[in-house]
Design an enzyme around this catalytic site. Sequence first.
Site, PDB file in Angstrom:
ATOM      1  N   ARG A   1       2.206  36.494  57.130  1.00 14.18           N
ATOM      2  CA  ARG A   1       0.951  37.149  57.537  1.00 14.18           C
ATOM      3  C   ARG A   1      -0.245  36.290  57.135  1.00 14.18           C
ATOM      4  NH1 ARG A   1      -1.189  37.791  53.254  1.00 14.18           N
ATOM      5  NH2 ARG A   1      -3.086  38.356  54.356  1.00 14.18           N
TER       6      ARG A   1
ATOM      7  N   ALA B   1      -3.880  34.714  59.139  1.00 15.63           N
ATOM      8  CA  ALA B   1      -4.013  33.927  60.371  1.00 15.63           C
ATOM      9  C   ALA B   1      -3.547  32.476  60.240  1.00 15.63           C
ATOM     10  CB  ALA B   1      -5.471  33.985  60.832  1.00 15.63           C
ATOM     11  N   ALA B   2      -3.899  31.815  59.159  1.00  9.91           N
ATOM     12  CA  ALA B   2      -3.520  30.399  59.020  1.00  9.91           C
ATOM     13  C   ALA B   2      -2.012  30.266  58.814  1.00  9.91           C
ATOM     14  CB  ALA B   2      -4.273  29.763  57.845  1.00  9.91           C
TER      15      ALA B   2
ATOM     16  N   ARG C   1       1.848  39.584  67.291  1.00 10.99           N
ATOM     17  CA  ARG C   1       0.631  40.265  66.820  1.00 10.99           C
ATOM     18  C   ARG C   1      -0.532  39.768  67.686  1.00 10.99           C
ATOM     19  NH1 ARG C   1      -0.429  40.273  60.512  1.00 10.99           N
ATOM     20  NH2 ARG C   1      -1.558  42.186  61.049  1.00 10.99           N
TER      21      ARG C   1
ATOM     22  N   CYS D   1      -8.976  41.881  51.429  1.00 12.14           N
ATOM     23  CA  CYS D   1      -7.694  41.406  51.963  1.00 12.14           C
ATOM     24  C   CYS D   1      -7.239  40.136  51.235  1.00 12.14           C
ATOM     25  CB  CYS D   1      -7.800  41.198  53.479  1.00 12.14           C
ATOM     26  SG  CYS D   1      -6.190  41.088  54.295  1.00 12.14           S
TER      27      CYS D   1
ATOM     28  N   ASP E   1      -9.642  36.472  61.300  1.00 10.23           N
ATOM     29  CA  ASP E   1      -8.502  36.319  62.219  1.00 10.23           C
ATOM     30  C   ASP E   1      -8.950  35.717  63.530  1.00 10.23           C
ATOM     31  OD1 ASP E   1      -7.698  38.646  60.297  1.00 10.23           O
ATOM     32  OD2 ASP E   1      -5.878  37.736  61.107  1.00 10.23           O
TER      33      ASP E   1
ATOM     34  N   ASN F   1     -11.795  40.588  61.359  1.00 11.86           N
ATOM     35  CA  ASN F   1     -11.008  40.410  60.129  1.00 11.86           C
ATOM     36  C   ASN F   1     -10.445  41.774  59.731  1.00 11.86           C
ATOM     37  OD1 ASN F   1     -10.096  38.664  57.947  1.00 11.86           O
ATOM     38  ND2 ASN F   1     -11.532  39.757  56.635  1.00 11.86           N
ATOM     39  N   LYS F   2      -9.706  41.777  58.637  1.00 13.72           N
ATOM     40  CA  LYS F   2      -9.026  42.994  58.170  1.00 13.72           C
ATOM     41  C   LYS F   2      -9.944  44.217  58.210  1.00 13.72           C
ATOM     42  CE  LYS F   2      -5.633  43.356  57.280  1.00 13.72           C
ATOM     43  NZ  LYS F   2      -4.652  43.865  58.290  1.00 13.72           N
TER      44      LYS F   2
ATOM     45  N   LYS G   1      -9.585  29.505  64.143  1.00  9.16           N
ATOM     46  CA  LYS G   1      -9.909  30.940  64.234  1.00  9.16           C
ATOM     47  C   LYS G   1     -10.937  31.212  65.329  1.00  9.16           C
ATOM     48  CE  LYS G   1      -7.647  31.188  60.251  1.00  9.16           C
ATOM     49  NZ  LYS G   1      -8.258  31.496  58.969  1.00  9.16           N
TER      50      LYS G   1
END
EC number: 5.3.1.29
Length: 327
Positions: free
Chosen positions: A27, A29-30, A70, A135, A204, A214-215, A240
């Site tokens: 999990r 993004a990177a 995702r 996060c 993200d 983002n989260k 991103k």
Amino acid sequence: MSTDDSGTAVDPAVLETADDIASMEIRGAATIADAAAAALATQARHSSAETPAAFRDQLRAAAKTLYETRPTAVSLPNALRFVLRGMDGEIVPELRESTVARAETFRSDLEQAQTNLGEIGANRLRDGDVVLTHCHSTDALACIEAALEDGKSLEAIVKETRPRKQGHITARQLREWGVPVTLIVDNAARRYLDEADHVLVGADSIAADGSVINKIGTSGLAVNARERGVPVMVAAQTIKLHPDTMTGHTIEIENRDEDEVLPPEERTDVAVDSADDGLTVENPAFDVTPPRHVDAIVTEHGQFPPESIVTLMRELFGETTGEPWEV
Ligand SMILES: O=C(COP(=O)(O)O)[C@H](O)[C@H](O)COP(=O)(O)O
């Protein structure tokens, strides 16, 4: 090998990576982008395709399988597109070699970009600063790590980040680096902003207008930070950046399983009976922070006010993209 809907062979290792991304074993993004590039290299190495066309089909099928895990982190399609664009050659061994090499380039560029971004972001952090995080973002942590390497001492207030509690991963990493950590529940964030010098988050996806995806909880945090006068810094490598948003496409926000919010064993605490159809549980994983609540987007190419990110996006991605496997 198993086959995708079109009957094209997808390597079991690719399916395993796809499952791990979907279940969030892999999990962030990177990390997702890195794993996806590695999976395409594996597909290329293991491919038993006898013709260049069959090889290309297999790689595209693998990319599609990975893409469908995702929807929100654009680093995933950006990674897939980058690797597939490097697939070059007249015969299968050449295609294999170029694809594997391209995936390796992607992975080492990713690591280098994060290091460079960290050094740029660290310049915003002063000795003695308190950073409030949300996060778990490896890009955000890279800024803290570089500041620590510069000899600065920092403290962190770490939001737990319901429902998956990725704040625990952040807190653990910071403690391993010797940073004093105060772990708080998400609802306490506004109170603790009075003690923070920065809000530092990852992303993200970043849209052409500078909105930061983002989260879930990032946008509320940013609004509160603006009200309290605490600058909001977003650490995000250029993978991103979401090129499709230049043509007005919106970013899909992932809705995850309701069990993450209300586990089945706790459902009876809330539901009046087992068939309570008046009870809805929703679990959006991300939200959108408008550019006016963000002070700086820190990338490996420098830091930018969110409103100017479109220039960098155009420079790096051109005007249009299309589906990652349609390259
Ligand atoms: O929102 C998350 C992770 O969400 P999830 O846990 O649902 O994947 C992170 O802030 C970004 O992905 C950036 O992370 P990084 O900087 O490591 O790319």
